[in-house]
Design a protein around this motif. Sequence first.
Motif, PDB file in Angstrom:
ATOM      1  N   HIS A  45      -9.320 -10.984  -2.343  1.00  0.00           N
ATOM      2  CA  HIS A  45      -9.885  -9.940  -1.802  1.00  0.00           C
ATOM      3  C   HIS A  45      -9.135  -9.154  -0.685  1.00  0.00           C
ATOM      4  O   HIS A  45      -9.542  -8.739   0.399  1.00  0.00           O
ATOM      5  CB  HIS A  45     -11.312 -10.388  -1.143  1.00  0.00           C
ATOM      6  CG  HIS A  45     -11.993 -11.183  -2.124  1.00  0.00           C
ATOM      7  ND1 HIS A  45     -12.673 -10.302  -3.451  1.00  0.00           N
ATOM      8  CD2 HIS A  45     -12.482 -12.305  -2.382  1.00  0.00           C
ATOM      9  CE1 HIS A  45     -13.253 -11.275  -4.106  1.00  0.00           C
ATOM     10  NE2 HIS A  45     -13.331 -12.227  -3.470  1.00  0.00           N
ATOM     11  N   PRO A  46      -8.104  -8.725  -0.851  1.00  0.00           N
ATOM     12  CA  PRO A  46      -7.096  -8.106   0.030  1.00  0.00           C
ATOM     13  C   PRO A  46      -7.637  -6.645   0.348  1.00  0.00           C
ATOM     14  O   PRO A  46      -8.305  -6.100  -0.635  1.00  0.00           O
ATOM     15  CB  PRO A  46      -5.766  -7.963  -0.275  1.00  0.00           C
ATOM     16  CG  PRO A  46      -6.014  -8.111  -1.844  1.00  0.00           C
ATOM     17  CD  PRO A  46      -6.996  -9.018  -1.956  1.00  0.00           C
ATOM     18  N   GLU A  47      -7.809  -6.140   1.535  1.00  0.00           N
ATOM     19  CA  GLU A  47      -8.174  -4.676   1.522  1.00  0.00           C
ATOM     20  C   GLU A  47      -7.218  -3.837   2.010  1.00  0.00           C
ATOM     21  O   GLU A  47      -6.818  -3.540   3.455  1.00  0.00           O
ATOM     22  CB  GLU A  47      -9.453  -4.806   2.787  1.00  0.00           C
ATOM     23  CG  GLU A  47     -10.575  -5.597   2.310  1.00  0.00           C
ATOM     24  CD  GLU A  47     -11.283  -4.914   1.090  1.00  0.00           C
ATOM     25  OE1 GLU A  47     -11.159  -3.759   0.932  1.00  0.00           O
ATOM     26  OE2 GLU A  47     -11.937  -5.778   0.353  1.00  0.00           O
ATOM     27  N   PHE A  48      -6.101  -3.352   1.112  1.00  0.00           N
ATOM     28  CA  PHE A  48      -5.042  -2.670   1.556  1.00  0.00           C
ATOM     29  C   PHE A  48      -5.132  -1.249   0.941  1.00  0.00           C
ATOM     30  O   PHE A  48      -4.060  -0.740   0.155  1.00  0.00           O
ATOM     31  CB  PHE A  48      -3.852  -3.315   1.223  1.00  0.00           C
ATOM     32  CG  PHE A  48      -3.792  -4.664   2.168  1.00  0.00           C
ATOM     33  CD1 PHE A  48      -3.592  -4.492   3.529  1.00  0.00           C
ATOM     34  CD2 PHE A  48      -3.985  -5.872   1.401  1.00  0.00           C
ATOM     35  CE1 PHE A  48      -3.336  -5.641   4.063  1.00  0.00           C
ATOM     36  CE2 PHE A  48      -3.869  -7.022   2.171  1.00  0.00           C
ATOM     37  CZ  PHE A  48      -3.532  -6.988   3.703  1.00  0.00           C
ATOM     38  N   GLY A  49      -6.416  -0.497   0.614  1.00  0.00           N
ATOM     39  CA  GLY A  49      -6.484   0.686   0.109  1.00  0.00           C
ATOM     40  C   GLY A  49      -6.450   0.681  -1.320  1.00  0.00           C
ATOM     41  O   GLY A  49      -6.217   1.289  -2.174  1.00  0.00           O
ATOM     42  N   GLY A  50      -7.409  -0.685  -1.706  1.00  0.00           N
ATOM     43  CA  GLY A  50      -7.391  -0.779  -3.154  1.00  0.00           C
ATOM     44  C   GLY A  50      -6.236  -1.283  -3.793  1.00  0.00           C
ATOM     45  O   GLY A  50      -5.187  -1.466  -3.480  1.00  0.00           O
ATOM     46  N   MET A  51      -6.472  -1.260  -5.199  1.00  0.00           N
ATOM     47  CA  MET A  51      -5.313  -1.882  -5.896  1.00  0.00           C
ATOM     48  C   MET A  51      -4.054  -0.943  -5.873  1.00  0.00           C
ATOM     49  O   MET A  51      -2.999  -1.245  -5.937  1.00  0.00           O
ATOM     50  CB  MET A  51      -5.830  -1.879  -7.370  1.00  0.00           C
ATOM     51  CG  MET A  51      -4.761  -2.641  -8.317  1.00  0.00           C
ATOM     52  SD  MET A  51      -4.339  -4.232  -7.705  1.00  0.00           S
ATOM     53  CE  MET A  51      -4.993  -5.185  -9.014  1.00  0.00           C
ATOM     54  N   GLY A  52      -4.415   0.525  -5.770  1.00  0.00           N
ATOM     55  CA  GLY A  52      -3.185   1.395  -5.737  1.00  0.00           C
ATOM     56  C   GLY A  52      -2.437   1.134  -4.448  1.00  0.00           C
ATOM     57  O   GLY A  52      -1.013   1.268  -4.387  1.00  0.00           O
ATOM     58  N   SER A  58       3.485  -3.695  -2.727  1.00  0.00           N
ATOM     59  CA  SER A  58       4.467  -4.374  -3.635  1.00  0.00           C
ATOM     60  C   SER A  58       5.666  -3.656  -3.809  1.00  0.00           C
ATOM     61  O   SER A  58       6.822  -4.302  -4.035  1.00  0.00           O
ATOM     62  CB  SER A  58       3.742  -4.881  -4.795  1.00  0.00           C
ATOM     63  OG  SER A  58       2.479  -5.581  -4.446  1.00  0.00           O
ATOM     64  N   HIS A  59       5.513  -2.502  -4.533  1.00  0.00           N
ATOM     65  CA  HIS A  59       6.708  -1.666  -5.005  1.00  0.00           C
ATOM     66  C   HIS A  59       7.695  -1.472  -3.872  1.00  0.00           C
ATOM     67  O   HIS A  59       8.945  -1.710  -3.878  1.00  0.00           O
ATOM     68  CB  HIS A  59       6.288  -0.403  -5.488  1.00  0.00           C
ATOM     69  CG  HIS A  59       7.279   0.473  -6.047  1.00  0.00           C
ATOM     70  ND1 HIS A  59       8.000   0.072  -7.337  1.00  0.00           N
ATOM     71  CD2 HIS A  59       8.012   1.715  -5.599  1.00  0.00           C
ATOM     72  CE1 HIS A  59       8.693   1.059  -7.517  1.00  0.00           C
ATOM     73  NE2 HIS A  59       8.820   2.124  -6.514  1.00  0.00           N
ATOM     74  N   ALA A  60       7.031  -1.217  -2.644  1.00  0.00           N
ATOM     75  CA  ALA A  60       8.161  -1.057  -1.564  1.00  0.00           C
ATOM     76  C   ALA A  60       8.921  -2.299  -1.204  1.00  0.00           C
ATOM     77  O   ALA A  60      10.355  -2.296  -0.858  1.00  0.00           O
ATOM     78  CB  ALA A  60       7.318  -0.447  -0.227  1.00  0.00           C
ATOM     79  N   VAL A  61       8.372  -3.447  -1.144  1.00  0.00           N
ATOM     80  CA  VAL A  61       8.898  -4.642  -0.976  1.00  0.00           C
ATOM     81  C   VAL A  61       9.980  -5.028  -1.954  1.00  0.00           C
ATOM     82  O   VAL A  61      11.353  -5.299  -1.586  1.00  0.00           O
ATOM     83  CB  VAL A  61       8.007  -5.950  -0.803  1.00  0.00           C
ATOM     84  CG1 VAL A  61       8.694  -7.272  -0.771  1.00  0.00           C
ATOM     85  CG2 VAL A  61       7.067  -5.754   0.288  1.00  0.00           C
TER      86      VAL A  61
END
Length: 96
Positions: A45-52, A58-61
């Motif tokens: 349940h992470p809350e980081f702007g939804g799945m997008g 993740s893409h940036a990392v």
Amino acid sequence: MTQHIVTELIEHMSHSHEHMANVLEAKRHVAVRMAQMVNALPDQHPEFGGMGGLMESSHAVTNSVVSYLNSIAELQETIAETIKSIMKELSEEEEE
């Protein structure tokens, strides 16, 4: 005289490689820190702007890690080319 020029060339390349290594060290710190931040994220349940938003992060990392690894590969190629050129110059000098 040629030996002196080769020695100066090696010194300049050494300084250049040292600066490239410093840049790589800085990139490594960024990649490690980003990986630590990802590792600290909750598994559920992470809350980081939804799945997008999560996908963008993740893409940036991933891009940061790939960039760092590509930089290491480029440094290795540069060092190999430098050593190849120096060895060629020294072998030509020995033949003379």
